[in-house]
Write an enzyme that holds these catalytic residues in place. Structure first.
Site, mmCIF file in Angstrom:
data_model
loop_
_atom_site.group_PDB
_atom_site.id
_atom_site.type_symbol
_atom_site.label_atom_id
_atom_site.label_comp_id
_atom_site.label_asym_id
_atom_site.label_seq_id
_atom_site.Cartn_x
_atom_site.Cartn_y
_atom_site.Cartn_z
ATOM 1 N N TRP A 59 79.860 42.673 99.941
ATOM 2 C CA TRP A 59 80.340 42.004 101.114
ATOM 3 C C TRP A 59 80.029 41.712 101.738
ATOM 4 O O TRP A 59 79.278 40.612 102.793
ATOM 5 C CB TRP A 59 82.007 42.408 100.965
ATOM 6 N N ILE A 84 82.600 43.818 90.011
ATOM 7 C CA ILE A 84 83.296 44.019 88.838
ATOM 8 C C ILE A 84 84.654 44.154 88.187
ATOM 9 O O ILE A 84 85.439 44.656 88.961
ATOM 10 C CB ILE A 84 82.795 45.240 87.994
ATOM 11 N N THR A 88 88.823 45.700 90.790
ATOM 12 C CA THR A 88 88.289 45.330 92.024
ATOM 13 C C THR A 88 89.709 43.720 92.018
ATOM 14 O O THR A 88 89.643 42.839 91.527
ATOM 15 C CB THR A 88 87.077 44.302 92.647
ATOM 16 N N HIS A 90 90.546 42.563 94.423
ATOM 17 C CA HIS A 90 89.660 41.477 95.404
ATOM 18 C C HIS A 90 88.934 40.430 94.611
ATOM 19 O O HIS A 90 87.906 40.105 95.472
ATOM 20 C CB HIS A 90 90.052 41.872 96.713
ATOM 21 N N ARG A 129 74.001 44.999 81.113
ATOM 22 C CA ARG A 129 72.364 43.277 82.341
ATOM 23 C C ARG A 129 71.956 44.450 82.467
ATOM 24 O O ARG A 129 71.203 44.281 83.486
ATOM 25 C CB ARG A 129 73.915 42.843 82.888
HETATM 26 N N1 INI Z 1 81.687 46.154 96.448
HETATM 27 C C1 INI Z 1 81.008 45.726 95.365
HETATM 28 O O1 INI Z 1 79.873 45.094 95.500
HETATM 29 N N2 INI Z 1 81.584 45.788 93.962
HETATM 30 C C2 INI Z 1 82.145 45.791 94.170
HETATM 31 O O2 INI Z 1 82.772 45.670 92.470
HETATM 32 C C3 INI Z 1 83.335 45.897 95.003
HETATM 33 N N3 INI Z 1 85.299 46.283 95.199
HETATM 34 O O3 INI Z 1 85.289 46.693 94.058
HETATM 35 O O4 INI Z 1 86.083 45.947 95.415
HETATM 36 C C4 INI Z 1 82.901 45.569 96.720
HETATM 37 N N4 INI Z 1 83.477 46.392 97.560
HETATM 38 C C5 INI Z 1 83.247 46.620 99.037
HETATM 39 C C6 INI Z 1 83.202 45.383 99.969
HETATM 40 O O5 INI Z 1 81.760 44.339 99.317
HETATM 41 C C7 INI Z 1 82.726 45.725 100.846
HETATM 42 O O6 INI Z 1 81.955 46.945 101.151
HETATM 43 C C8 INI Z 1 84.096 46.124 101.516
HETATM 44 O O7 INI Z 1 85.354 45.755 101.517
HETATM 45 C C9 INI Z 1 83.911 46.491 103.182
HETATM 46 O O8 INI Z 1 83.584 45.446 104.120
#
Ligand code: INI
Length: 159
Positions: A59, A84, A88, A90, A129
């Protein structure tokens, strides 16, 4: 007919790269990072021309990459993450925003951004992968970054 063909080379010598890597799912993203560094090394990049930036999760990548790319210090940026679905709720938001945010960052800054963010249903698929069975998408993303950096250099030079 023999049309003109313009294609970037895979020579990374003298090119500068930033690799932005997510700590979330680090067992996978560290493998992607190893693959990306392997590709850059094999293609002749200098150690001093490669910068690694770590972010909490995928994110956080678009803003980080937009900021970095906006500084125009790199010929290309490589984004490495793993989202993944199984873990997740979201998934769609994180994966979708990472993808569209990275595309937007590349278009706004005019610096190529290689998309090495895995989006999979399971950890096993992500591992496959990241070097286990189906190649290493970090390696592939770095190869794309090298080619795109050279292609854009040629296009901008009017070659
Ligand atoms: N971030 C990821 O890179 N991969 C994931 O699978 C994931 N899940 O599972 O939630 C994930 N969440 C964290 C997100 O990227 C942010 O760091 C968080 O929401 C804080 O802003």
């Amino acid at each position: 007919m023999t049309p003109k063909v313009t294609e970037g080379s895979l020579n990374a010598r003298g090119l500068k790269f930033a690799i932005v890597v997510a700590r979330f799912n680090s067992a996978i993203t560290e493998r992607l990072l190893a693959g990306a560094l392997d590709a850059l090394t094999r293609c002749g990049a200098n150690e001093g021309d490669v910068e690694i930036v770590r972010v909490p999760g995928s994110w956080e990548m678009p803003l980080t990459i937009k900021t970095l790319a906006g500084q125009k210090r790199h010929d290309a940026v490589i984004a490495l993450g793993a989202v993944i679905r199984g873990d997740t709720p979201h998934f769609d938001y994180v994966a979708g925003q990472a993808a569209s945010g990275l595309a937007q960052a590349a278009l706004e800054t005019e610096v190529p951004v290689a998309f090495g963010v895995l989006t999979t249903n399971t950890v096993e698929q992500a591992m496959d992968r990241a070097g286990l069975k189906s190649g290493n998408k970090g390696f592939d993303a770095a190869m794309t970054a090298i080619e795109m950096a050279d292609l854009l250099r040629m296009l901008r030079a009017g070659q």
